[in-house]
Design an enzyme around this catalytic site. Sequence first.
Site, short mmCIF file in Angstrom:
data_model
loop_
_atom_site.label_atom_id
_atom_site.label_comp_id
_atom_site.label_asym_id
_atom_site.label_seq_id
_atom_site.Cartn_x
_atom_site.Cartn_y
_atom_site.Cartn_z
N TYR A 18 0.86 -1.20 0.00
CA TYR A 18 0.00 0.00 0.00
C TYR A 18 0.89 1.24 0.00
CZ TYR A 18 -4.48 2.35 0.84
OH TYR A 18 -5.63 3.10 0.72
N GLY A 19 1.85 1.27 -0.92
CA GLY A 19 2.76 2.41 -1.02
C GLY A 19 2.28 3.39 -2.07
N SER A 20 3.23 3.97 -2.78
CA SER A 20 2.92 4.99 -3.78
C SER A 20 1.88 4.48 -4.79
CB SER A 20 4.21 5.40 -4.49
OG SER A 20 3.94 6.27 -5.55
N GLN A 21 2.18 3.39 -5.48
CA GLN A 21 1.24 2.86 -6.47
C GLN A 21 0.08 2.12 -5.79
OE1 GLN A 21 1.00 3.22 -9.82
NE2 GLN A 21 2.74 4.60 -9.74
N HIS B 278 5.92 -2.65 -13.15
CA HIS B 278 7.25 -2.46 -13.73
C HIS B 278 7.74 -3.86 -14.09
CE1 HIS B 278 11.19 -1.14 -14.66
NE2 HIS B 278 11.75 -1.35 -13.48
N ASP C 66 12.69 2.04 -19.35
CA ASP C 66 12.58 2.63 -18.01
C ASP C 66 13.96 2.75 -17.36
OD1 ASP C 66 10.50 3.36 -15.83
OD2 ASP C 66 11.89 2.02 -14.80
N GLU D 287 15.98 6.36 -16.64
CA GLU D 287 16.38 6.83 -15.31
C GLU D 287 17.90 6.92 -15.18
OE1 GLU D 287 13.96 4.08 -13.24
OE2 GLU D 287 15.50 2.57 -12.96
P1 NDP Z 1 6.55 1.73 -2.38
O1 NDP Z 1 7.88 1.46 -1.78
O2 NDP Z 1 5.98 3.11 -2.34
O3 NDP Z 1 5.47 0.77 -1.70
C1 NDP Z 1 5.67 -0.58 -1.46
C2 NDP Z 1 4.87 -1.00 -0.22
O4 NDP Z 1 4.98 -2.40 -0.03
C3 NDP Z 1 5.37 -0.34 1.06
O5 NDP Z 1 4.26 0.20 1.73
C4 NDP Z 1 5.98 -1.51 1.81
O6 NDP Z 1 5.92 -1.39 3.20
C5 NDP Z 1 5.09 -2.65 1.36
N1 NDP Z 1 5.64 -3.98 1.62
C6 NDP Z 1 6.94 -4.35 1.68
N2 NDP Z 1 7.04 -5.69 1.92
C7 NDP Z 1 5.78 -6.17 2.01
C8 NDP Z 1 5.22 -7.46 2.25
N3 NDP Z 1 5.99 -8.54 2.43
N4 NDP Z 1 3.87 -7.59 2.29
C9 NDP Z 1 3.09 -6.51 2.10
N5 NDP Z 1 3.56 -5.26 1.87
C10 NDP Z 1 4.88 -5.09 1.83
O7 NDP Z 1 6.62 1.18 -3.89
P2 NDP Z 1 6.08 1.88 -5.23
O8 NDP Z 1 4.61 2.04 -5.15
O9 NDP Z 1 6.94 3.04 -5.58
O10 NDP Z 1 6.44 0.74 -6.30
C11 NDP Z 1 5.65 -0.42 -6.46
C12 NDP Z 1 5.80 -0.90 -7.88
O11 NDP Z 1 5.26 0.09 -8.77
C13 NDP Z 1 7.25 -1.13 -8.32
O12 NDP Z 1 7.26 -2.24 -9.17
C14 NDP Z 1 7.57 0.14 -9.08
O13 NDP Z 1 8.60 -0.04 -10.05
C15 NDP Z 1 6.23 0.40 -9.75
N6 NDP Z 1 6.03 1.79 -10.19
C16 NDP Z 1 6.24 2.83 -9.32
C17 NDP Z 1 6.01 4.13 -9.72
C18 NDP Z 1 6.16 5.25 -8.75
O14 NDP Z 1 6.04 6.40 -9.20
N7 NDP Z 1 6.41 5.06 -7.47
C19 NDP Z 1 5.59 4.45 -11.09
C20 NDP Z 1 5.31 3.28 -11.90
C21 NDP Z 1 5.56 2.01 -11.46
P3 NDP Z 1 7.11 -0.54 3.95
O15 NDP Z 1 6.95 0.88 3.54
O16 NDP Z 1 6.83 -0.74 5.39
O17 NDP Z 1 8.41 -1.15 3.50
MG MG Z 2 10.51 5.02 -14.36
#
Ligand code: NDP
Ligand code: MG
Length: 334
Positions: free
Chosen positions: A26-29, A109, A192, A196
């Site tokens: 539940y991060g950025s994406q 990605h 990609d 970067e």
């Molecule tokens: P983030 O780091 O923002 O979010 C990832 C989340 O996953 C974090 O909240 C993390 O928790 C959680 N997490 C880690 N381990 C586990 C687990 N075992 N079980 C459940 N949750 C877990 O990642 P992004 O959203 O940036 O990236 C996700 C994907 O999207 C990647 O493949 C990226 O390449 C792709 N992407 C990202 C873009 C962007 O702008 N950010 C754009 C396009 C694609 P914690 O924070 O506690 O570690």
């Molecule tokens: Mg990129």
Amino acid sequence: MPAEMFYDKDADLSLLKKKLIAILGYGSQGHAHAQNLRDSGCNVIVAELPGTANYDQAVKDGFEPVSAAGAVEQADVITILLPDEIQADVFRSEIRDNLSPGNVLVCSHGFNVHFNQFQIPEGVATVLVAPKGPGHLVRSEFVKGGGVPCLLALGPNADDRARKIGLAYAKGIGGTRAGVIETTFAEETETDLFGEQVVLCGGLAALIKAGYETLVEAGYQPEMAYFECMHEVKLIVDLFYQGGLNYMRYSVSNTAEYGDYTRGPRIVTDETKAEMKRILAEIRKGQFAREWILENKAGAPSFKALRRLEREHPIEEVGRQLRRLMTWIDAKEV
Ligand code: NDP
Ligand code: MG
């Protein structure tokens, strides 16, 4: 050849309505996909790590997060939105054995799929649905009634049914409101990484630092060097963003425009372009992927050292002071 684009009318959301979608991370994406899909009428469960800020955020947004293993077990469509460098480990420990035939695996990605870091079981189709923007924009545009353009690609075991589910997923997160471009895992991953490394992060940061150092070493004040070589980059990039190189050249002075045509090619030379080609070759041959995967397996020693050294660059200290004076900037510290 210009890419074919797909819009709302090309995607059928009803294909997703009887399915359960698991958003892993539940991060950025993740926060954007989960909420947009739910607002589009889909059934969504979220997987997050208990005790983390994003876990609490998911609860605040009305989800009841479970473990990745638990989410994969229940769901039909599974989206991996974990940090790229931990995806392979979580895939082995929590995802792979809980997948069943007919499931569709979605990623945003292509790195881990393209470089064979997942052993995807037979009967599980893999698609890429990648918004071309950060998660907060994917959410805020959707709420406004718009969307961020998305890429769609077919990976291992993906057939036409998986392609339709991918398009429906893109519609659910708002992507088809703006337009979806079809690509391949190889093209998405390689462009990609290239972008970067060569232009966006690597190339631009190196250009800014070298320009700054050149002025300071020649005796100019660091503050002046910061404004010229770092601060004003945004003003120029905003013009590119709105109207391309032409609009920048229309907007700046004739002196700046003439300097651009005559001096720019002396900075990015044939030698620079030859180096770009070598970097692209390293990406395509998997050399960069191997280096980054092994680096992480070793606990990321050079990554952490480089990060520390780069943080100590003088431009960072000057910048910190100056940004404090510009209250409209919304200055950030990490
Ligand atoms: P983030 O780091 O923002 O979010 C990832 C989340 O996953 C974090 O909240 C993390 O928790 C959680 N997490 C880690 N381990 C586990 C687990 N075992 N079980 C459940 N949750 C877990 O990642 P992004 O959203 O940036 O990236 C996700 C994907 O999207 C990647 O493949 C990226 O390449 C792709 N992407 C990202 C873009 C962007 O702008 N950010 C754009 C396009 C694609 P914690 O924070 O506690 O570690
Ligand atoms: Mg990129």
